[in-house]
Write a protein that holds these residues in place. Structure first.
Motif, PDB file in Angstrom:
ATOM      1  N   LEU A 117      43.991  37.364  49.423  1.00 16.51           N
ATOM      2  CA  LEU A 117      42.738  36.759  48.966  1.00 16.51           C
ATOM      3  C   LEU A 117      41.662  37.801  48.718  1.00 16.51           C
ATOM      4  CD1 LEU A 117      42.627  33.572  51.216  1.00 16.51           C
ATOM      5  CD2 LEU A 117      43.172  33.710  48.776  1.00 16.51           C
ATOM      6  N   LYS A 118      41.633  38.852  49.551  1.00  9.73           N
ATOM      7  CA  LYS A 118      40.669  39.939  49.341  1.00  9.73           C
ATOM      8  C   LYS A 118      40.969  40.664  48.031  1.00  9.73           C
ATOM      9  CE  LYS A 118      39.454  40.824  54.135  1.00  9.73           C
ATOM     10  NZ  LYS A 118      39.536  41.779  55.258  1.00  9.73           N
ATOM     11  N   LEU A 127      42.312  39.321  45.397  1.00  6.25           N
ATOM     12  CA  LEU A 127      41.851  38.420  44.337  1.00  6.25           C
ATOM     13  C   LEU A 127      40.336  38.458  44.207  1.00  6.25           C
ATOM     14  CD1 LEU A 127      44.220  35.388  44.936  1.00  6.25           C
ATOM     15  CD2 LEU A 127      44.284  36.990  43.023  1.00  6.25           C
ATOM     16  N   ASP A 128      39.619  38.613  45.347  1.00  9.12           N
ATOM     17  CA  ASP A 128      38.171  38.750  45.300  1.00  9.12           C
ATOM     18  C   ASP A 128      37.751  40.026  44.570  1.00  9.12           C
ATOM     19  OD1 ASP A 128      37.643  36.373  46.590  1.00  9.12           O
ATOM     20  OD2 ASP A 128      37.490  37.287  48.586  1.00  9.12           O
ATOM     21  N   ARG A 129      38.579  41.057  44.645  1.00 12.16           N
ATOM     22  CA  ARG A 129      38.308  42.316  43.941  1.00 12.16           C
ATOM     23  C   ARG A 129      38.768  42.262  42.480  1.00 12.16           C
ATOM     24  NH1 ARG A 129      40.686  44.378  48.805  1.00 12.16           N
ATOM     25  NH2 ARG A 129      42.606  44.745  47.620  1.00 12.16           N
ATOM     26  N   ASN A 130      39.122  41.077  42.012  1.00 13.46           N
ATOM     27  CA  ASN A 130      39.598  40.850  40.643  1.00 13.46           C
ATOM     28  C   ASN A 130      40.887  41.595  40.337  1.00 13.46           C
ATOM     29  OD1 ASN A 130      37.643  39.008  39.842  1.00 13.46           O
ATOM     30  ND2 ASN A 130      36.219  40.628  39.299  1.00 13.46           N
ATOM     31  N   GLU A 131      41.740  41.739  41.328  1.00 13.91           N
ATOM     32  CA  GLU A 131      43.063  42.319  41.123  1.00 13.91           C
ATOM     33  C   GLU A 131      44.058  41.185  40.907  1.00 13.91           C
ATOM     34  OE1 GLU A 131      44.455  44.990  44.150  1.00 13.91           O
ATOM     35  OE2 GLU A 131      42.428  45.710  44.546  1.00 13.91           O
ATOM     36  N   PRO A 188      43.030  36.167  39.320  1.00 12.77           N
ATOM     37  CA  PRO A 188      41.743  35.699  39.847  1.00 12.77           C
ATOM     38  C   PRO A 188      41.080  34.723  38.882  1.00 12.77           C
ATOM     39  CG  PRO A 188      41.876  38.095  39.924  1.00 12.77           C
ATOM     40  CD  PRO A 188      43.068  37.613  39.167  1.00 12.77           C
ATOM     41  N   SER A 189      40.351  33.788  39.429  1.00 14.56           N
ATOM     42  CA  SER A 189      39.730  32.766  38.589  1.00 14.56           C
ATOM     43  C   SER A 189      38.692  33.358  37.652  1.00 14.56           C
ATOM     44  CB  SER A 189      39.106  31.674  39.448  1.00 14.56           C
ATOM     45  OG  SER A 189      38.082  32.231  40.261  1.00 14.56           O
ATOM     46  N   GLY A 190      38.115  34.488  37.979  1.00  9.75           N
ATOM     47  CA  GLY A 190      37.143  35.129  37.104  1.00  9.75           C
ATOM     48  C   GLY A 190      37.768  35.669  35.842  1.00  9.75           C
ATOM     49  N   ASN A 243      45.212  36.782  54.006  1.00  8.47           N
ATOM     50  CA  ASN A 243      43.836  37.266  53.952  1.00  8.47           C
ATOM     51  C   ASN A 243      43.734  38.500  53.051  1.00  8.47           C
ATOM     52  OD1 ASN A 243      41.136  37.225  54.570  1.00  8.47           O
ATOM     53  ND2 ASN A 243      41.363  38.473  56.405  1.00  8.47           N
ATOM     54  N   ASP A 244      44.699  39.409  53.138  1.00 14.60           N
ATOM     55  CA  ASP A 244      44.702  40.593  52.278  1.00 14.60           C
ATOM     56  C   ASP A 244      44.901  40.217  50.806  1.00 14.60           C
ATOM     57  OD1 ASP A 244      44.362  42.165  54.509  1.00 14.60           O
ATOM     58  OD2 ASP A 244      46.518  42.606  54.717  1.00 14.60           O
TER      59      ASP A 244
END
Length: 80
Positions: free
Chosen positions: A16-17, A19-23, A39-41, A13-14
Protein backbone atom coordinates in the motif's frame (compact mmCIF):
# COMPACT_ATOMS: atom_id res chain seq x y z
CA UNK A 1 7.74 -3.03 -7.19
CA UNK A 2 7.35 -6.77 -7.47
CA UNK A 3 5.38 -8.64 -4.81
CA UNK A 4 4.61 -12.30 -4.45
CA UNK A 5 1.34 -13.66 -3.13
CA UNK A 6 3.03 -14.20 0.24
CA UNK A 7 4.08 -10.53 0.27
CA UNK A 8 0.48 -9.53 -0.37
CA UNK A 9 -0.58 -11.58 2.61
CA UNK A 10 2.08 -10.65 5.13
CA UNK A 11 3.41 -7.30 3.88
CA UNK A 12 0.29 -5.58 2.57
CA UNK A 13 1.31 -2.38 4.35
CA UNK A 14 4.47 -2.17 2.21
CA UNK A 15 2.43 -2.77 -0.93
CA UNK A 16 0.00 0.00 0.00
CA UNK A 17 2.90 2.37 0.70
CA UNK A 18 4.29 1.62 -2.76
CA UNK A 19 0.90 2.44 -4.27
CA UNK A 20 0.87 5.69 -2.27
CA UNK A 21 4.21 6.54 -3.91
CA UNK A 22 2.50 6.02 -7.30
CA UNK A 23 4.46 2.86 -8.03
CA UNK A 24 2.85 0.04 -9.93
CA UNK A 25 3.01 -3.31 -8.16
CA UNK A 26 3.53 -6.47 -10.18
CA UNK A 27 1.96 -9.49 -8.48
CA UNK A 28 3.89 -12.73 -8.96
CA UNK A 29 2.73 -16.28 -8.35
CA UNK A 30 5.43 -18.93 -8.56
CA UNK A 31 7.63 -16.46 -10.39
CA UNK A 32 5.10 -15.66 -13.10
CA UNK A 33 3.19 -12.41 -13.45
CA UNK A 34 -0.45 -12.79 -12.40
CA UNK A 35 -1.46 -9.15 -12.37
CA UNK A 36 -0.47 -5.54 -12.02
CA UNK A 37 -1.82 -3.14 -9.41
CA UNK A 38 -1.98 0.44 -10.66
CA UNK A 39 -2.39 3.38 -8.26
CA UNK A 40 -5.70 5.16 -8.58
CA UNK A 41 -3.92 8.41 -9.41
CA UNK A 42 -2.56 6.86 -12.61
CA UNK A 43 -5.94 5.66 -13.75
CA UNK A 44 -6.37 6.45 -17.41
CA UNK A 45 -9.62 8.20 -18.22
CA UNK A 46 -11.24 6.03 -20.83
CA UNK A 47 -14.08 7.13 -23.01
CA UNK A 48 -17.13 4.94 -22.68
CA UNK A 49 -17.00 4.19 -26.39
CA UNK A 50 -13.48 2.70 -25.95
CA UNK A 51 -14.64 0.17 -23.34
CA UNK A 52 -14.61 -3.42 -24.66
CA UNK A 53 -18.28 -3.97 -23.75
CA UNK A 54 -19.52 -0.87 -25.56
CA UNK A 55 -21.81 -1.81 -28.42
CA UNK A 56 -21.56 -5.54 -27.73
CA UNK A 57 -25.23 -6.08 -28.55
CA UNK A 58 -25.52 -3.66 -31.44
CA UNK A 59 -26.52 -6.47 -33.80
CA UNK A 60 -29.54 -7.58 -31.74
CA UNK A 61 -31.20 -4.38 -30.59
CA UNK A 62 -34.63 -6.01 -30.34
CA UNK A 63 -33.63 -8.47 -27.59
CA UNK A 64 -34.52 -7.65 -24.00
CA UNK A 65 -31.86 -7.46 -21.33
CA UNK A 66 -33.07 -10.73 -19.81
CA UNK A 67 -32.80 -12.49 -23.18
CA UNK A 68 -29.29 -11.11 -23.68
CA UNK A 69 -28.19 -12.30 -20.22
CA UNK A 70 -29.67 -15.75 -20.83
CA UNK A 71 -27.79 -15.92 -24.13
CA UNK A 72 -24.53 -15.06 -22.40
CA UNK A 73 -25.14 -17.63 -19.65
CA UNK A 74 -26.37 -20.40 -21.91
CA UNK A 75 -23.06 -22.19 -22.43
CA UNK A 76 -22.32 -22.18 -18.73
CA UNK A 77 -25.68 -23.65 -17.74
CA UNK A 78 -25.75 -26.22 -20.52
CA UNK A 79 -22.62 -27.84 -19.06
CA UNK A 80 -24.30 -28.59 -15.72
Amino acid sequence: MKASVVDLRYKMNDVLKALDRNETVTVLYRGKVKGILIPSGQKKNMKISEHPFFGMSSQDTEKSVLDEVNTLRQDRYDDI
